[in-house]
Scaffold this motif. Structure first.
Motif, mmCIF file in Angstrom:
data_model
loop_
_atom_site.group_PDB
_atom_site.id
_atom_site.type_symbol
_atom_site.label_atom_id
_atom_site.label_comp_id
_atom_site.label_asym_id
_atom_site.label_seq_id
_atom_site.Cartn_x
_atom_site.Cartn_y
_atom_site.Cartn_z
ATOM 1 N N LEU A 116 4.230 -16.118 -13.035
ATOM 2 C CA LEU A 116 5.680 -16.273 -12.957
ATOM 3 C C LEU A 116 6.370 -15.436 -14.028
ATOM 4 O O LEU A 116 7.345 -14.717 -13.751
ATOM 5 N N ALA A 117 5.861 -15.526 -15.246
ATOM 6 C CA ALA A 117 6.466 -14.774 -16.346
ATOM 7 C C ALA A 117 6.333 -13.269 -16.118
ATOM 8 O O ALA A 117 7.290 -12.508 -16.308
ATOM 9 N N SER A 119 5.825 -11.694 -13.232
ATOM 10 C CA SER A 119 6.618 -11.274 -12.078
ATOM 11 C C SER A 119 8.085 -11.128 -12.459
ATOM 12 O O SER A 119 8.772 -10.194 -12.013
ATOM 13 N N SER A 120 8.571 -12.050 -13.292
ATOM 14 C CA SER A 120 9.952 -11.968 -13.758
ATOM 15 C C SER A 120 10.167 -10.698 -14.576
ATOM 16 O O SER A 120 11.158 -9.972 -14.387
ATOM 17 N N ALA A 123 10.097 -7.687 -12.205
ATOM 18 C CA ALA A 123 11.326 -7.550 -11.411
ATOM 19 C C ALA A 123 12.477 -7.020 -12.260
ATOM 20 O O ALA A 123 13.302 -6.226 -11.787
ATOM 21 N N LEU A 124 12.518 -7.431 -13.518
ATOM 22 C CA LEU A 124 13.628 -7.037 -14.381
ATOM 23 C C LEU A 124 13.430 -5.653 -15.001
ATOM 24 O O LEU A 124 14.383 -4.908 -15.191
ATOM 25 N N PHE A 324 7.543 -14.158 -4.958
ATOM 26 C CA PHE A 324 8.597 -13.980 -5.964
ATOM 27 C C PHE A 324 9.479 -12.788 -5.610
ATOM 28 O O PHE A 324 10.705 -12.903 -5.582
ATOM 29 N N TYR A 328 13.323 -12.898 -4.601
ATOM 30 C CA TYR A 328 14.184 -12.257 -5.605
ATOM 31 C C TYR A 328 15.141 -11.266 -4.935
ATOM 32 O O TYR A 328 16.315 -11.174 -5.295
ATOM 33 N N LEU A 337 16.800 -14.386 -9.999
ATOM 34 C CA LEU A 337 15.616 -14.808 -10.744
ATOM 35 C C LEU A 337 15.206 -16.219 -10.348
ATOM 36 O O LEU A 337 14.013 -16.510 -10.155
ATOM 37 N N THR A 338 16.182 -17.110 -10.213
ATOM 38 C CA THR A 338 15.889 -18.469 -9.771
ATOM 39 C C THR A 338 15.308 -18.468 -8.365
ATOM 40 O O THR A 338 14.356 -19.193 -8.060
ATOM 41 N N GLY A 340 13.620 -16.062 -7.015
ATOM 42 C CA GLY A 340 12.258 -15.560 -7.115
ATOM 43 C C GLY A 340 11.282 -16.630 -7.562
ATOM 44 O O GLY A 340 10.163 -16.740 -7.035
ATOM 45 N N LEU A 341 11.687 -17.437 -8.551
ATOM 46 C CA LEU A 341 10.826 -18.524 -9.023
ATOM 47 C C LEU A 341 10.561 -19.527 -7.906
ATOM 48 O O LEU A 341 9.425 -20.022 -7.752
#
Length: 463
Positions: A116-117, A119-120, A123-124, A324, A328, A337-338, A340-341
């Protein structure tokens, strides 16, 4: 409530000495070990099975070699990540349903939060180079751990010429001819069943030739669970209901056609057909995610696999990355982001809940098969084939650790992965040798070896 264990019963170990099985671990003791395994389960199924074998069979003797292989044989036949299902199976043997749930969840949860971390961050920032540097030495250490465990496992599982022939056939079928994983495993079971039916005395003698088990908590005399239709219906109702619950929530809140229902349906289908783990369906998932659903851009599936390979837990967690990115990029009225989670959580839920269904439904029946000579012969043959399967995974992993480029030779029925010798990574080779020395020469534990190689890898990449 777990299956009770009669304590203090004498048994015979490999050297012919009489000893006692260790005390049955408490639920909290087992939970700590499952958490440790979940945090250290790098290296894909080969590394994860090697880690569990070392922790549960060799060091703690919570389960005997033969019972470990019996459980692994069944898990190899199931769709989904076999190592995670093996953890749930052994947890169920130790402490019943709650033990299986905790073992299976702790195997996945650390890697899930890491993915999760990552992937975030991906994505960013669309950058994963720093991750490769961080885990460079870790991969080399896992390769050494896999090789050591494979040698130990083969010595005990391959005691006869018939066993070694099955293992070799399984390895060649997968590595050289790229045969479907289910075909290889099922074929070994069919051959073993036929041999046990036609020559049960010979097959029984072959199994007896194998080294006796060390006294273990779960050994030959461990009480068997009693399967029943009532229990089976309850298991299907509970885990089938948990599987379907997200769909009821999604359809109630958003209606039928939306990104979350697409993710839920697609990855539920993958949960039923992922025989052999993530690699078995990777190309299909990549094609669908890019061309049909437009969740990923071309090439991003490779980045997702890199993230999953460098985090603990099953490689099939790459599906969480896909979920995700899909959610996203198609957020519905909420922060991307939410969204995607939520997409990653949904993909993970519908991927792993079925794993518990297969284990809790089938394990009691599989336990009873140990008393059936023909079916036990089939599972014993699968044991031998599994050694070839793990060798295939270990070689594949080793090629991708030690070489920057691995291509596939296609010629008629042959589909053989071949490394480019010019792309050999001397640093990775050095770190693998360092890990082997730590394990075999200096007799260090897995955690110390992983830390040593991770630190050495980080320093070498900086230099």
């Amino acid at each position: 409530m777990g299956i009770p264990r009669r304590q203090g019963e004498a048994d015979v170990n490999e050297q012919g000495l009489v000893g006692l099985a260790p005390a049955h671990p408490t639920f909290s003791e087992a939970a700590k070990v499952w958490a440790k395994i979940g945090l250290l389960s790098f290296g894909g199924p080969a590394g994860q099975i090697a880690l569990m074998h070392r922790e549960l069979v060799e060091e703690r003797r919570w389960i005997s070699e033969s019972r470990f292989l019996h459980a692994l044989n069944y898990c190899m036949l199931l769709p989904g990540p076999e190592a995670q299902q093996l953890a749930a199976y052994i947890g169920w043997l130790l402490h019943g349903t709650r033990g299986g749930v905790v073992a299976g969840m702790l195997f996945v949860i650390p890697g899930f939060f890491v993915i999760l971390a990552l992937s975030s961050a991906y994505a960013l920032f669309q950058e994963t180079g720093w991750l490769a540097s961080l885990f460079y030495g870790l991969k080399a250490a896992v390769l050494a751990i896999v090789i050591e465990a494979l040698v130990r496992l083969s010595r005990r599982a391959l005691k006869t010429g018939f066993d070694r022939l099955l293992a070799l056939a399984a390895f060649l079928g997968l590595f050289v001819f790229a045969l479907p994983f289910p075909l290889v495993v099922v074929s070994a079971g069919v051959v073993g069943y036929a041999v046990a039916r036609r020559a049960p005395v010979h097959r029984t003698a072959s199994q007896a030739a194998k080294a006796p088990d060390l006294p273990s908590v779960i050994g030959a005399d461990f009480p068997e669970a009693r399967p029943s239709t009532k229990r089976a219906v309850a298991v299907v109702a509970l885990w089938g209901g948990l599987w379907l619950t997200p769909f009821l929530i999604i359809w109630g809140a958003l209606g039928g056609a939306n990104i979350y229902s697409d993710i839920g349906v697609f990855f539920s289908q993958m949960a039923v057909v992922t025989f052999g783990g993530a690699y078995a369906v990777l190309s299909y998932v990549a094609q669908q995610a890019v061309e049909t659903y437009h969740w990923l851009r071309p090439g991003e599936m490779v980045d997702g696999l890199a993230l999953a390979e460098t985090t603990p837990g099953p490689l099939v967690l790459v599906l969480a990355f896909v979920g995700f990115m899909g959610a996203y990029r198609a957020a519905i009225g909420i922060d991307p982001l939410t969204s995607g989670l939520l997409g990653a959580t949904l993909a993970t839920w519908v991927t792993f809940v079925p794993c518990f269904l297969w284990i809790f439904l089938g394990a009691p029946y599989v336990e009873r098969l140990r008393a059936n000579v023909a079916l036990s012969g089939a599972l014993s043959a699968i044991s031998a084939a599994v050694a070839g399967v793990i060798l295939n995974l270990a070689v594949w992993f080793g090629l991708h650790v030690l070489f920057r480029r691995v291509e596939r030779l296609e010629s008629g029925p042959i589909s053989l992965p071949l490394p480019d010798p010019a792309t050999l990574e001397p640093t990775a080779l050095f770190l693998t040798m360092l890990a082997a020395a730590s394990l075999l020469w200096w007799k260090r534990g897995i955690l110390e070896t992983l830390a040593l190689c991770a630190g050495a890898g980080w320093l070498l990449t900086l230099l």
